[in-house]
Design an enzyme around this catalytic site. Sequence first.
Site, PDB file in Angstrom:
ATOM      1  N   LEU A  12       6.322 -12.283   0.780  1.00 11.60           N
ATOM      2  CA  LEU A  12       6.322 -11.520  -0.465  1.00 11.60           C
ATOM      3  C   LEU A  12       7.663 -11.638  -1.182  1.00 11.60           C
ATOM      4  O   LEU A  12       7.710 -11.792  -2.408  1.00 11.60           O
ATOM      5  CB  LEU A  12       6.016 -10.041  -0.168  1.00 11.60           C
ATOM      6  CG  LEU A  12       6.097  -9.118  -1.374  1.00 11.60           C
ATOM      7  CD1 LEU A  12       5.100  -9.532  -2.450  1.00 11.60           C
ATOM      8  CD2 LEU A  12       5.856  -7.671  -0.951  1.00 11.60           C
ATOM      9  N   ASP A  36      21.542  -7.413   7.771  1.00 13.06           N
ATOM     10  CA  ASP A  36      20.601  -6.861   8.754  1.00 13.06           C
ATOM     11  C   ASP A  36      20.371  -5.389   8.409  1.00 13.06           C
ATOM     12  O   ASP A  36      21.303  -4.584   8.455  1.00 13.06           O
ATOM     13  CB  ASP A  36      21.212  -7.007  10.159  1.00 13.06           C
ATOM     14  CG  ASP A  36      20.273  -6.502  11.236  1.00 13.06           C
ATOM     15  OD1 ASP A  36      19.263  -5.835  10.906  1.00 13.06           O
ATOM     16  OD2 ASP A  36      20.563  -6.763  12.423  1.00 13.06           O
ATOM     17  N   ALA A  60      10.644  -6.481   6.569  1.00  9.36           N
ATOM     18  CA  ALA A  60      10.014  -5.660   7.604  1.00  9.36           C
ATOM     19  C   ALA A  60       9.902  -6.482   8.880  1.00  9.36           C
ATOM     20  O   ALA A  60       9.981  -7.713   8.844  1.00  9.36           O
ATOM     21  CB  ALA A  60       8.618  -5.207   7.166  1.00  9.36           C
ATOM     22  N   TYR A  61       9.739  -5.768   9.970  1.00  7.30           N
ATOM     23  CA  TYR A  61       9.297  -6.420  11.207  1.00  7.30           C
ATOM     24  C   TYR A  61       7.780  -6.528  11.066  1.00  7.30           C
ATOM     25  O   TYR A  61       7.100  -5.497  10.969  1.00  7.30           O
ATOM     26  CB  TYR A  61       9.692  -5.573  12.425  1.00  7.30           C
ATOM     27  CG  TYR A  61       9.197  -6.153  13.722  1.00  7.30           C
ATOM     28  CD1 TYR A  61      10.048  -6.880  14.558  1.00  7.30           C
ATOM     29  CD2 TYR A  61       7.868  -5.989  14.112  1.00  7.30           C
ATOM     30  CE1 TYR A  61       9.588  -7.431  15.745  1.00  7.30           C
ATOM     31  CE2 TYR A  61       7.405  -6.540  15.298  1.00  7.30           C
ATOM     32  CZ  TYR A  61       8.264  -7.254  16.109  1.00  7.30           C
ATOM     33  OH  TYR A  61       7.803  -7.793  17.279  1.00  7.30           O
ATOM     34  N   THR A  62       7.230  -7.752  11.019  1.00  5.91           N
ATOM     35  CA  THR A  62       5.807  -7.914  10.671  1.00  5.91           C
ATOM     36  C   THR A  62       4.961  -8.554  11.778  1.00  5.91           C
ATOM     37  O   THR A  62       3.813  -8.906  11.536  1.00  5.91           O
ATOM     38  CB  THR A  62       5.674  -8.771   9.385  1.00  5.91           C
ATOM     39  OG1 THR A  62       6.345 -10.017   9.595  1.00  5.91           O
ATOM     40  CG2 THR A  62       6.257  -8.078   8.176  1.00  5.91           C
ATOM     41  N   THR A 101       1.679  -0.625   4.330  1.00  4.88           N
ATOM     42  CA  THR A 101       0.476  -1.320   4.802  1.00  4.88           C
ATOM     43  C   THR A 101      -0.703  -0.375   5.019  1.00  4.88           C
ATOM     44  O   THR A 101      -0.508   0.818   5.305  1.00  4.88           O
ATOM     45  CB  THR A 101       0.802  -2.029   6.141  1.00  4.88           C
ATOM     46  OG1 THR A 101      -0.403  -2.477   6.753  1.00  4.88           O
ATOM     47  CG2 THR A 101       1.508  -1.119   7.129  1.00  4.88           C
ATOM     48  N   TYR A 126       3.009  -1.543  15.281  1.00  6.02           N
ATOM     49  CA  TYR A 126       3.450  -1.958  13.940  1.00  6.02           C
ATOM     50  C   TYR A 126       3.083  -0.885  12.914  1.00  6.02           C
ATOM     51  O   TYR A 126       3.921  -0.470  12.103  1.00  6.02           O
ATOM     52  CB  TYR A 126       2.799  -3.300  13.593  1.00  6.02           C
ATOM     53  CG  TYR A 126       2.889  -3.687  12.132  1.00  6.02           C
ATOM     54  CD1 TYR A 126       4.086  -4.136  11.565  1.00  6.02           C
ATOM     55  CD2 TYR A 126       1.758  -3.606  11.306  1.00  6.02           C
ATOM     56  CE1 TYR A 126       4.152  -4.487  10.218  1.00  6.02           C
ATOM     57  CE2 TYR A 126       1.830  -3.959   9.963  1.00  6.02           C
ATOM     58  CZ  TYR A 126       3.025  -4.391   9.424  1.00  6.02           C
ATOM     59  OH  TYR A 126       3.092  -4.730   8.096  1.00  6.02           O
ATOM     60  N   TRP A 151      -3.785  -7.511   3.966  1.00  7.58           N
ATOM     61  CA  TRP A 151      -4.223  -8.908   4.032  1.00  7.58           C
ATOM     62  C   TRP A 151      -3.443  -9.775   3.035  1.00  7.58           C
ATOM     63  O   TRP A 151      -4.021 -10.498   2.221  1.00  7.58           O
ATOM     64  CB  TRP A 151      -5.729  -9.020   3.741  1.00  7.58           C
ATOM     65  CG  TRP A 151      -6.630  -8.371   4.727  1.00  7.58           C
ATOM     66  CD1 TRP A 151      -6.315  -7.410   5.640  1.00  7.58           C
ATOM     67  CD2 TRP A 151      -8.031  -8.624   4.896  1.00  7.58           C
ATOM     68  NE1 TRP A 151      -7.424  -7.051   6.363  1.00  7.58           N
ATOM     69  CE2 TRP A 151      -8.487  -7.774   5.932  1.00  7.58           C
ATOM     70  CE3 TRP A 151      -8.937  -9.471   4.280  1.00  7.58           C
ATOM     71  CZ2 TRP A 151      -9.819  -7.762   6.356  1.00  7.58           C
ATOM     72  CZ3 TRP A 151     -10.263  -9.453   4.700  1.00  7.58           C
ATOM     73  CH2 TRP A 151     -10.697  -8.616   5.726  1.00  7.58           C
TER      74      TRP A 151
HETATM   75  N1  LIG Z   1       1.593  -9.982   5.756  1.00  9.04           N
HETATM   76  C1  LIG Z   1       0.637  -9.075   5.594  1.00  9.04           C
HETATM   77  O1  LIG Z   1      -0.556  -9.356   5.758  1.00  9.04           O
HETATM   78  C2  LIG Z   1       1.017  -7.664   5.213  1.00  9.04           C
HETATM   79  C3  LIG Z   1      -0.028  -6.718   5.126  1.00  9.04           C
HETATM   80  C4  LIG Z   1       0.305  -5.416   4.761  1.00  9.04           C
HETATM   81  C5  LIG Z   1       1.612  -5.080   4.496  1.00  9.04           C
HETATM   82  N2  LIG Z   1       2.598  -6.004   4.609  1.00  9.04           N
HETATM   83  C6  LIG Z   1       3.972  -5.592   4.305  1.00  9.04           C
HETATM   84  O2  LIG Z   1       4.422  -6.364   3.213  1.00  9.04           O
HETATM   85  C7  LIG Z   1       5.827  -6.551   3.296  1.00  9.04           C
HETATM   86  C8  LIG Z   1       6.148  -8.031   3.187  1.00  9.04           C
HETATM   87  O3  LIG Z   1       5.477  -8.696   4.246  1.00  9.04           O
HETATM   88  P1  LIG Z   1       5.583 -10.278   4.442  1.00  9.04           P
HETATM   89  O4  LIG Z   1       4.307 -10.734   5.029  1.00  9.04           O
HETATM   90  O5  LIG Z   1       6.121 -10.894   3.215  1.00  9.04           O
HETATM   91  O6  LIG Z   1       6.670 -10.326   5.591  1.00  9.04           O
HETATM   92  P2  LIG Z   1       7.463 -11.581   6.196  1.00  9.04           P
HETATM   93  O7  LIG Z   1       7.035 -12.853   5.569  1.00  9.04           O
HETATM   94  O8  LIG Z   1       7.412 -11.443   7.678  1.00  9.04           O
HETATM   95  O9  LIG Z   1       8.931 -11.286   5.686  1.00  9.04           O
HETATM   96  C9  LIG Z   1       9.638 -10.178   6.154  1.00  9.04           C
HETATM   97  C10 LIG Z   1      11.095 -10.497   6.013  1.00  9.04           C
HETATM   98  O10 LIG Z   1      11.843  -9.412   6.569  1.00  9.04           O
HETATM   99  C11 LIG Z   1      12.983  -9.975   7.171  1.00  9.04           C
HETATM  100  N3  LIG Z   1      13.534  -9.093   8.197  1.00  9.04           N
HETATM  101  C12 LIG Z   1      13.041  -8.833   9.426  1.00  9.04           C
HETATM  102  N4  LIG Z   1      13.896  -8.037  10.100  1.00  9.04           N
HETATM  103  C13 LIG Z   1      14.947  -7.793   9.274  1.00  9.04           C
HETATM  104  C14 LIG Z   1      16.165  -7.078   9.403  1.00  9.04           C
HETATM  105  N5  LIG Z   1      16.506  -6.432  10.532  1.00  9.04           N
HETATM  106  N6  LIG Z   1      17.012  -7.058   8.356  1.00  9.04           N
HETATM  107  C15 LIG Z   1      16.722  -7.724   7.211  1.00  9.04           C
HETATM  108  N7  LIG Z   1      15.603  -8.445   7.038  1.00  9.04           N
HETATM  109  C16 LIG Z   1      14.726  -8.468   8.067  1.00  9.04           C
HETATM  110  C17 LIG Z   1      12.492 -11.262   7.795  1.00  9.04           C
HETATM  111  O11 LIG Z   1      13.565 -12.141   7.992  1.00  9.04           O
HETATM  112  P3  LIG Z   1      13.442 -13.257   9.172  1.00  9.04           P
HETATM  113  O12 LIG Z   1      12.379 -14.182   8.708  1.00  9.04           O
HETATM  114  O13 LIG Z   1      14.803 -13.836   9.199  1.00  9.04           O
HETATM  115  O14 LIG Z   1      13.065 -12.506  10.414  1.00  9.04           O
HETATM  116  C18 LIG Z   1      11.500 -11.765   6.748  1.00  9.04           C
HETATM  117  O15 LIG Z   1      12.106 -12.656   5.839  1.00  9.04           O
HETATM  118  C19 LIG Z   1       6.262  -5.891   4.602  1.00  9.04           C
HETATM  119  O16 LIG Z   1       6.685  -4.577   4.333  1.00  9.04           O
HETATM  120  C20 LIG Z   1       4.971  -5.828   5.402  1.00  9.04           C
HETATM  121  O17 LIG Z   1       4.996  -4.775   6.339  1.00  9.04           O
HETATM  122  C21 LIG Z   1       2.332  -7.300   4.949  1.00  9.04           C
END
Ligand SMILES: NC(=O)c1ccc[n+]([C@@H]2O[C@H](COP(=O)([O-])OP(=O)(O)OC[C@H]3O[C@@H](n4cnc5c(N)ncnc54)[C@H](OP(=O)(O)O)[C@@H]3O)[C@@H](O)[C@H]2O)c1
Length: 285
Positions: A12, A36, A60-62, A101, A126, A151
Amino acid sequence: MKIFLCGAGGMLGQSLLRLFSKTKYEVIPSTQDTLDLTDELAVQAAILNVKPDFVINAAAYTKVDAAETEKDLAFAVNELGVANLVKAVKALDIPLIHISTDYVFRGDRALGYDEQSIEYGPLNVYGQSKLAGECQVINNLNKYYLIRISWLYGEFGPNFVSSMLNLAQTQPLLKVVNDQIGRPTYAEDLAQMVYGLLEGFYPWGIYHGVNEVNGGEIPGISWYDFAQEIFNISGIKVNLEAVDSSQFVRPAKRPPYSILLNTKYPALPDWRFSLKQHLSINKKL
Ligand SMILES: NC(=O)c1ccc[n+]([C@@H]2O[C@H](COP(=O)([O-])OP(=O)(O)OC[C@H]3O[C@@H](n4cnc5c(N)ncnc54)[C@H](OP(=O)(O)O)[C@@H]3O)[C@@H](O)[C@H]2O)c1
């Protein structure tokens, strides 16, 4: 207008960075490497130093399954990290845009969940950690947009769409569950929504950012429906088999019927329209 964007390297985050970089906003991106979120002093210093007009948290931690065994880390990022951001934005009296989420809910409510729903019941670690993060925002801030999504897919995967397309190249038969119902969120539509919230001066609070499903005629789609449409649009012939979740036992339980209702913001495009756009933009058609 300056935006401090956390998680700028994520799926995102990259969509947000691309969209906002084309607007009047100046984006200051941060990634885990540069900041961090679990480091309270570093978060304070970074944000106080930049003095942005808004902070967007797409970090986020995902790792949903890994969180079952990495509970401390999941909570450190998704609760403590958010608490650190909350303190920083409070100190500057600026708004926080935070992403959450559908997993904060149990996923068994026939009517779905609107923005006011408080029937929380995360089924996995999570979801618990994301709910704890929501509480940090809701209980401590007045100026926030908390946007729940589900999703998520987009150009900067990996995600379900990219996984299906990759698997189709190597697997003779694809089994996909048809007993989990939800609503996809296309990252580009969500980025537009974040922009729309900021530009439209919408009231602070909770929003649901999900694509429409057939104009609301049916509540949601299954992962199997999603997969079928990916291959229909792409014109890829695959052997697709609908199976139930018992064939895919995973460490973390998933909500079976996870319908986020958007009652506060203009409807996002229909999921088929957005999926088609995504697949054509990425030249997968
Ligand atoms: N993906 C889904 O289907 C989904 C569904 C519902 C909600 N969401 C929410 O949508 C948002 C974006 O999700 P996404 O899928 O884009 O996530 P993503 O691709 O996993 O990206 C999350 C980012 O957070 C970074 N991160 C993790 N730990 C961190 C820390 N301690 N300090 C700073 N940065 C940190 C990660 O960096 P690294 O790569 O270096 O670890 C990664 O770049 C999140 O809030 C997630 O919970 C996602």
